[in-house]
Design a protein around this motif. Structure first.
Motif, PDB file in Angstrom:
ATOM      1  N   UNK A 155       0.805  -1.229   0.000  1.00 35.59           N
ATOM      2  CA  UNK A 155       0.000   0.000   0.000  1.00 35.59           C
ATOM      3  C   UNK A 155       0.836   1.276   0.000  1.00 35.59           C
ATOM      4  N   UNK A 194       0.726   4.949   2.407  1.00 36.21           N
ATOM      5  CA  UNK A 194      -0.527   4.803   3.144  1.00 36.21           C
ATOM      6  C   UNK A 194      -0.435   3.604   4.078  1.00 36.21           C
ATOM      7  N   UNK A 226      -0.639   3.623   8.152  1.00 40.17           N
ATOM      8  CA  UNK A 226      -1.544   2.786   8.934  1.00 40.17           C
ATOM      9  C   UNK A 226      -0.751   1.912   9.896  1.00 40.17           C
ATOM     10  N   UNK A 274      -1.246   1.871  13.895  1.00 34.16           N
ATOM     11  CA  UNK A 274      -1.511   0.666  14.684  1.00 34.16           C
ATOM     12  C   UNK A 274      -0.464   0.529  15.791  1.00 34.16           C
ATOM     13  N   UNK A 280      -1.276   3.064  18.491  1.00 42.95           N
ATOM     14  CA  UNK A 280      -2.446   2.631  19.255  1.00 42.95           C
ATOM     15  C   UNK A 280      -2.053   1.497  20.193  1.00 42.95           C
ATOM     16  N   UNK A 296     -12.510  -4.506  17.717  1.00 41.68           N
ATOM     17  CA  UNK A 296     -11.137  -4.105  17.407  1.00 41.68           C
ATOM     18  C   UNK A 296     -10.584  -4.935  16.249  1.00 41.68           C
ATOM     19  N   UNK A 307     -10.363  -2.597   7.821  1.00 44.47           N
ATOM     20  CA  UNK A 307      -9.385  -1.626   7.327  1.00 44.47           C
ATOM     21  C   UNK A 307      -8.535  -2.250   6.224  1.00 44.47           C
ATOM     22  N   UNK A 347      -8.472  -1.155   2.293  1.00 40.07           N
ATOM     23  CA  UNK A 347      -7.257  -0.697   1.623  1.00 40.07           C
ATOM     24  C   UNK A 347      -7.178  -1.263   0.208  1.00 40.07           C
ATOM     25  N   UNK A 353      -5.398   1.474  -3.785  1.00 43.62           N
ATOM     26  CA  UNK A 353      -4.019   1.731  -3.402  1.00 43.62           C
ATOM     27  C   UNK A 353      -3.122   0.616  -3.891  1.00 43.62           C
ATOM     28  N   UNK A 354      -3.713  -0.485  -4.293  1.00 41.38           N
ATOM     29  CA  UNK A 354      -2.917  -1.622  -4.727  1.00 41.38           C
ATOM     30  C   UNK A 354      -2.194  -1.368  -6.032  1.00 41.38           C
TER      31      UNK A 354
END
Lengths: 483, 364
Positions: free
Chosen positions: A413, A416, A420, A424, A427, B1, B8, B12, B17-18
């Motif tokens: 990705x 981006x 992410x 993570x 977090x 969670x 998510x 993606x 975005x790939x």
């Protein structure tokens, strides 16, 4: 089982208890003055023979006059205990003590004649320091506690001893400052250690894994150190030091994330230099996690990110490379990890050879053969150095591990994915706890006052209170001595 | 969670975005050329080649297309990689082409598609663009780097201007000024920076300023840092054809704007602090300081006044007098804003210069 009163019975019990134990010494003596037989029992391998000869046998044979019971027997040992329980005799013998039985007595005398093989106190191997002390912990908990006590001759320094392991019966000592450490934190740690039910705890690292808060986190939640000065510095912040017998590293709990990036040298160098070094470490942390993934992202997705001249250089250096960036990067990173691991386990003279062979093969041949690009070698080298700058080996290894998932997301990705991944990570760090205290302190939760001793280090006189991360009950550390 | 994390990851993949753009499989246009040949629009792309088997390290593709985007599709037919414009460094436009056609509409794709670079330099090339794009200079780096370096460093010495696509767009869009770009040409087989190209408010090429005039344009635009160097003849002082070189190190340029008798009046007050960088002429500068300063001031005044005359003659305003008109005489400006070039041509512009020599150099 009680200790039998007649020596014959004692001998029979010894036979029954220790069958195949060639290093067991059973020594029956006739003490003339006492007009009685005595029996001395010890493990040859764990007891100090000099001590037995000079402090036990000699006074027993030549200086005992008219003792009628065990208490009156003359021995030159300070620490003596009486028992009438056979199980205690058993434990004592295995701890290297010698046991004295007197014919007709129900009590036995336990004498502290321990003398097992141990090495001398030496410079810490893993965490070396420039200005810190050159004494490191060794494998005997008593000595280790002594090293700590030397720094804190204070009655508030308490030692709580627990025994862990059914077979191993490892002595685990909890050291803490009673007027600083929060009692609940102490109780939590003690409870967790008491809950452990295993055969034996061979090492502090094992104990740590048995009691840590989140075993599924890549990050260590407790600190292992082999430096007494580091342990003391943490004691003073209200943390608890766990000394495990037979292990040269002690565990410190609770811990905060940022403390893994601090060394004892930070406090003994001047604050500007210490701050610079800490900023350097913070930078190294990010480089070690993100540099290879940034390279991959830039080459596979965001060529616009690179300045013109850099993109031309990268393009030229990659012109022979047959592999996509992610494979190139993983190949090199694995190579460097293998080199590191190989060098670590080999004896020092061969270890150097590995370094040279690896350096030449990776640095020169792989590039010349066109397998990887020059720039990739530079990236991998900087990343490796970045991960070695992190002072704590556990944290350094965690960082090296996180790098791989980061590389994979960035190859899927781009930036981006990296963003992410970073989120993570943040977090996760904010959620993590160490003994129930927030691992991310003082950043999560935000405690501005404690930022004085984080990625920067303020002058010592400005840090007048203890950091809140371990919830100390006594906050004041020093008074204002300078403007 | 866990569900959120899973979502998510899936999201993606959905967002596209790939799709990656591997550096190895790109044909990065670094210099984009635009020219005309008998009414046809020719589009050129010069891109680096990263392959050890390739003899040339630059690939030049010429296509005939009605627009840049269409040109790119055609370039794609020739290029070994995907043609992309994210790293365009220079947009070179043939002078003949710029004279005929208003270029902004053609450049639209460079502004509209966010993947294209808008920091590319805009350059007007005096001659056929093909000749520049296909030129191979052994003593220069890749073409894009060579052109960019040439313009950027010459602009520091004020002999040309540095205008990228964004600057061009801004000056075009602003009614108070007209766009300009750097100009280059080739001489004796070598490329050279050649002053400034001026455009009208529609984006059509009007005229050029020489490398000697450009420093004074920069002075009027208050672009003085780091210094504006120029050489002047000292015939007025010594009676001989001799030189003195000076450089304006710092200065203040003030504009006074009025509206009188149905036209704008601008007064430009320039206070220049100059240093003497070279003195060939035989002048005793310690004695003739006043005369020298006067002569320098006169030179600046003559040059700037002539420059303003040129602007007025061509109805262009690269300096941005219109900005002052709008700021100080908004009511009157409002009436002429759509034809500022004409109103500016009718305006009175006077220049007065004070020069002060702040250093004579290390030796006397």
């Amino acid at each position: 089982m009680w200790i039998p009163s007649s020596l014959a019975e004692v001998e029979a019990t010894i036979q029954a208890t220790w069958g195949e134990t060639p290093d067991l010494v059973v020594c029956r003596l006739n003490v003339r003055q006492l007009k009685k037989d005595v029996l001395l029992l010890y493990l040859d391998s764990l007891a100090d023979k000099n001590s037995i000869n000079n402090n036990v046998l000699q006074p027993l044979l030549f200086e005992t006059h008219d003792a009628t019971n065990v208490e009156e027997v003359a021995v030159l040992i300070g620490q003596k205990k009486y028992t009438n329980l056979w199980s205690e005799v058993e434990t004592a013998v295995f701890q290297g003590e010698s046991v004295l039985f007197i014919d007709g007595e129900q009590q036995a005398l336990l004498l502290d004649t321990q003398g097992w093989p141990q090495r001398a106190i030496a410079e810490p191997q893993v965490e070396s320091s420039i200005k810190g002390a050159h004494q490191g912990f060794i494998e005997t908990s008593g000595k280790n506690i002594a090293l700590i006590r030397r720094y804190l001759p204070n009655r508030e320094l308490k030692v709580k001893e627990l025994i862990v392991g059914r077979r191993g019966k490892t002595k685990v000592a909890l050291l803490y400052l009673e007027d600083v450490t929060h009692p609940e934190v102490l109780k939590e740690l003690e409870d967790r250690i008491r809950m452990i039910d295993v055969d034996a705890v061979v090492n502090t690292g094992e104990l740590m894994q048995l009691i840590e808060d989140n075993p599924f986190s890549p990050f260590p939640q407790f600190l292992l150190t082999e430096r007494p000065d580091a342990a003391v510095s943490n004691l003073l912040q209200g943390r608890i030091v766990v000394v495990v017998d037979r292990s040269p590293s002690v565990m410190i709990a609770p811990m905060s994330f940022i403390a893994f990036f601090q060394t004892i040298d930070d406090y003994s160098t001047r604050w500007m230099i210490a701050t610079f070094l800490r900023l350097l470490r913070t930078l190294a942390f990010f480089i070690a996690i993100f540099l290879p993934s940034l390279y991959i992202a830039a080459i596979s997705f965001h060529y616009e990110l690179l300045p013109l001249n850099l993109i031309l250089t990268v393009g030229e250096s990659r012109e022979q490379v047959p592999l996509p960036p992610i494979l190139e990067a993983i190949l090199m990173e694995l190579a460097i990890e293998m080199l590191r691991e190989a060098g670590l386990r080999l004896p020092a003279p061969i270890g150097q050879t590995v370094g040279i062979v690896g350096g030449v093969v990776i640095g020169q041949a792989a590039v010349q053969a066109g397998l990887v690009s020059n720039i990739m070698v530079v990236v991998v080298a900087i990343t490796a150095i970045g991960s070695f700058i992190i002072p704590n080996p556990d944290m350094s290894e965690s960082v090296r591990l996180i790098r791989f998932p980061m590389m994979i997301v960035s190859s899927l990705f781009g930036v981006i994915g990296m963003a992410i991944g970073l989120m993570i990570l943040v977090i996760h760090l904010a959620c993590l706890e160490s003994l129930g205290t927030p691992f991310g302190s003082p950043f999560a939760p935000v405690r501005f006052r404690d930022w004085k001793d984080t990625v920067v280090r303020f002058p010592l006189w400005t840090m007048r209170s203890r950091p809140l991360s371990a919830h100390p009950i006594q906050l004041k550390r020093q008074t204002k001595t300078r403007k | 969670m866990k569900a959120a994390a899973l979502l998510l990851c899936v999201a993606l993949f959905l967002s596209g975005c790939g799709m990656n753009t591997k550096l190895d499989s790109l044909t990065m246009t670094l210099t984009l050329g635009l020219d005309t040949d008998g009414g046809k629009l020719l589009s050129y792309s010069s891109s680096p080649v990263f392959n050890k088997d390739a003899k040339e390290h630059t690939e030049v593709i010429e296509v005939n297309a009605s627009s840049l985007r269409e040109g790119r599709y055609k370039i794609d037919l020739f290029a070994s990689g995907r043609a992309v414009g994210g790293k365009i460094q220079n947009v070179v436009i043939g002078k003949a082409f710029a004279k005929k056609k208003e270029i902004p509409s053609l450049l639209d794709v460079l502004y509209r598609d966010p993947k294209n670079s808008t920091t590319a330099l805009l350059i007007v090339y005096d001659g056929p663009v093909k000749e520049l794009m296909e030129s191979k200079q052994k003593d220069k780096p890749r073409l894009a780097v060579a052109i960019k370096d040439l313009i950027m460093t010459t602009a520091v010495d004020k002999q040309t201007v540095k205008a990228n696509l964004l600057d061009f767009h801004r000056t075009l869009f602003d009614k108070g000024c007209t766009p300009f770009a750097s100009e280059m040409t080739r001489k004796n087989g070598k490329m050279m920076a050649n002053g400034t190209a001026l455009f009208d408010n529609k984006g059509k090429y009007i005229t050029s300023l020489s490398p000697k005039e450009t420093p004074f344009l920069q002075l009027l635009r208050k672009e003085i840092k780091p210094a504006i160097p120029f050489t002047l003849r000292t015939a007025a002082l010594t009676g001989k054809k001799e030189n003195i070189s000076v450089s304006i190190e710092h200065g203040k340029v003030r504009y006074e704007t009025r509206y009188r008798n149905g036209r704008f009046q601008f007064h430009v007050q320039i206070d220049a602090g100059v240093i003497i960088t070279e003195k060939i002429a035989d002048i005793d500068i310690s004695k003739k300081q006043k005369q020298l300063e006067k002569m320098i001031a006169h030179e600046i005044k003559t040059k700037t006044t002539a420059l303003v005359k040129t602007f007025q003659h061509h109805h262009v305003d690269p300096v941005g007098f219109g900005l002052y008109a709008r700021a100080y005489e908004y009511d009157h400006w409002k009436k002429v804003e759509n034809d500022w070039g004409k109103a500016f041509a009718a305006a009175d512009v006077s220049v007065s210069v004070k020069a002060k020599v702040i250093s004579y150099g290390v030796i006397h």
